[in-house]
Scaffold this active site. Structure first.
Site, PDB file in Angstrom:
ATOM      1  CG  ASP A 156       5.323  -1.572   2.107  1.00 44.33           C
ATOM      2  OD1 ASP A 156       4.134  -1.496   2.482  1.00 44.33           O
ATOM      3  OD2 ASP A 156       5.894  -2.652   1.850  1.00 44.33           O
ATOM      4  CG  HIS A 157       0.783   3.475   5.236  1.00 44.44           C
ATOM      5  ND1 HIS A 157       1.391   3.644   6.455  1.00 44.44           N
ATOM      6  CD2 HIS A 157      -0.225   4.391   5.207  1.00 44.44           C
ATOM      7  CE1 HIS A 157       0.791   4.603   7.128  1.00 44.44           C
ATOM      8  NE2 HIS A 157      -0.192   5.081   6.395  1.00 44.44           N
ATOM      9  NE  ARG A 158       3.312  -4.456   2.618  1.00 43.72           N
ATOM     10  CZ  ARG A 158       3.863  -5.452   1.915  1.00 43.72           C
ATOM     11  NH1 ARG A 158       3.240  -6.619   1.831  1.00 43.72           N
ATOM     12  NH2 ARG A 158       5.011  -5.282   1.291  1.00 43.72           N
ATOM     13  N   PRO A 210       0.846  -1.198   0.000  1.00 44.70           N
ATOM     14  CG  PRO A 210       0.008  -1.032   2.168  1.00 44.70           C
ATOM     15  CD  PRO A 210       0.739  -1.960   1.263  1.00 44.70           C
TER      16      PRO A 210
END
Length: 532
Positions: free
Chosen positions: A503-505, A327
């Site tokens: 990478d929003h994870r 994401p």
């Protein structure tokens, strides 16, 4: 002895490659390690060397074909060893596939079943079916394919090329010669069982004779002259027509076998001269229409079809994987870089004395590394299978580069251990190698963080896609003077827009903002880089 050479694994993870060009021809002598082909992988074009000293026996895939790693691409006759007669395993296999493909489905399935039950059909047996009595046939892959398309036995073609090699021209001449022989032998004879109807009920024809175009169509009726003759047809097995009708077809340049049948006689298609004229007129109208259409589009086709393959497809696959796996969130900001501009201008002459062109990229890369050391969450990747976040304690920076083949990301290793001039030299080198497609696969791997300078073309902000599996990528906009408010006054200052995708994870928005602030501090105060 025949040595088969399979496409080697030219890089970690490469499953296939496209044959860009052959550097040798069949019959050429080669030495060990001599380049025989150029193969395009998912990132670069590499040369494939010969494994032996010998003579090229057969080139199997044609230029432009995509082949899997481990597939036989070329065979050699090894020097000092006897040459096998007949065909190699690769030749036999393709000949068998060609025969199966041209046979009716029922025959092909029957032959396949027979081969399965016998189980012991040898390579020599297959080779005998397609080899000449005098030995093997030298022919280019394109000539072999053309022979199959024209129905020509490649073994019957006399080669005019070097060492008797069969060329496409030889195949065409043989096909045309065979067509002339067929036409000259198109004379009628005594009717056999299942052949043409006789001139009189129950009688036999004594030979061809004058006949009117308008033949009686009554069932079982007798004609006033010899029966229509038949010829082999590309569209049907037999065609009945009067000699006068055949003359009309020849004058009009019409393939008689392609003309729709006027009627059926004893199960055979019968064509009249009127049908031939109608068909010829329809062909002329179709050709005229095509010519008019071609004239309308002569300035250029409305749609150009380009194969989606090679590097372009690999880039697309990587982009899709990154975008739909991680994401993405992009953080934007702007740095005022007046001091950076002044510093570079002062150092440029010193760099040029050493033959190095100093750009802003080395400053950006040093600032990136300095910021990563303070914010290690961005120098990481997510190992989904292991369920672990891998934080890297080394700093290899990828530099996104636009090339004719698409976007590539050459890598400069250990940026934290190198000075500005060394980084500048290495960046210039790997970027040039990426653009001329001479870069190695190793130089495109191992980055921990990437930078993309879209500002070199123009523009301020973007939403860069991660160089997966990296956790972040920094986009650099165009560095130029823009209005800036300073002490309540609007003044012109050099500014550098940045776009940071994460990478929003594994990276939060606050982490991205903190990294951006640190990076901006370093590029606004480049003397701080001396402390790194």
């Amino acid at each position: 002895m025949v040595r088969e050479f399979k496409l080697p694994d030219v890089g970690e993870g490469v499953a296939e490659g496209e044959i860009v060009s052959w550097l040798v021809e069949e019959g050429d002598a080669v030495t060990e390690d001599q380049a025989v082909a150029e193969v395009e992988t998912d990132k670069a074009i590499v040369e494939v060397p010969s494994p032996v000293n010998g003579t090229v026996r057969e080139i199997i895939p044609e230029e432009g074909e995509v082949v899997e790693v481990g597939s036989v691409i070329i065979t050699f006759d090894v020097e000092g060893e006897p040459v096998e007669e007949g065909q190699t395993e690769g030749e036999a296999r393709r000949a068998a596939e060609s025969d199966a493909g041209s046979a009716p489905e029922s025959e092909a399935s029957g032959e396949a079943e027979q081969a399965t039950t016998q189980g012991d059909a040898t390579e020599e047996t297959v080779a005998e079916e397609v080899s000449t009595g005098e030995g093997r046939v030298f022919a280019a892959p394109s000539a072999r394919r053309l022979a199959r398309e024209l129905g020509v036995d490649i073994a019957s073609v006399e080669g005019s090329g070097p060492s008797g090699r069969v060329t496409e021209r030889d195949v065409r001449q043989t096909a045309e010669s065979a067509g002339t022989d067929d036409a000259s032998g198109e004379t009628g004879g005594a009717s056999q069982s299942g052949g043409e109807p006789s001139a009189q009920s129950g009688g036999a024809t004594s030979g061809p004779g004058p006949m009117e175009d308008d033949v009686s169509g009554k069932s079982g009726g007798a004609t006033s002259g010899p029966a229509p003759t038949s010829v082999e047809s590309a569209d049907r097995e037999r065609t009945l027509a009067a000699p006068a009708t055949r003359r009309v077809a020849e004058e009009q340049g019409v393939d008689l076998n392609a003309v729709p049948a006027t009627e059926q006689r004893d199960g055979e298609a019968f064509v009249t001269s009127e049908a031939v004229m109608q068909y010829a007129e329809a062909q002329r109208q179709a050709q005229q229409s095509q010519a008019e259409t071609a004239a309308e589009t002569s300035a250029g086709e409305r749609v150009e079809r380009i194969q989606y393959k090679g590097v372009r497809k690999t880039i697309g696959d990587a982009m899709s994987r990154s975008k739909y796996t991680a994401p993405h969130v992009t953080h934007h900001d702007t740095a005022v870089v007046e001091d950076l501009v002044d510093t570079r201008e002062r150092l440029k002459p010193k760099a040029e004395e050493q033959g190095i062109r100093l750009t802003y990229m080395p400053f950006v890369m040093k600032a990136v590394v300095a910021a990563l050391k303070q914010h290690p969450k961005l120098n990481a990747e997510l190992d989904e299978e292991a369920g672990e976040i891998l934080r890297k304690n080394y700093y290899n920076v990828g530099v996104a580069t636009a090339t004719d083949a698409g976007l590539m990301v050459p890598v400069v290793d250990d940026v934290d251990h190198k000075g500005l001039l060394q980084i500048s030299s290495e960046v210039n080198e790997v970027v040039q190698k990426a653009r001329d497609r001479s870069i190695s696969r190793d130089e495109l791997q191992g980055s921990t963080f990437s930078v993309t300078n879209f500002g070199a073309i123009g523009g301020e902000y973007a939403t860069p896609i991660l160089n997966y599996p990296e956790a972040a990528i920094l986009g650099i906009g165009e560095l130029k003077q823009r209005p800036v408010v300073e002490d309540g006054e609007v003044v012109a200052k050099h500014t550098l827009p940045i776009s940071l995708s994460i990478d929003h994870r594994i990276v939060d928005g606050a982490d991205a903002a903190a990294f951006a602030n640190t990076f901006i501090e370093y590029v606004e105060n480049p003397e701080l880089l001396l402390l790194e």
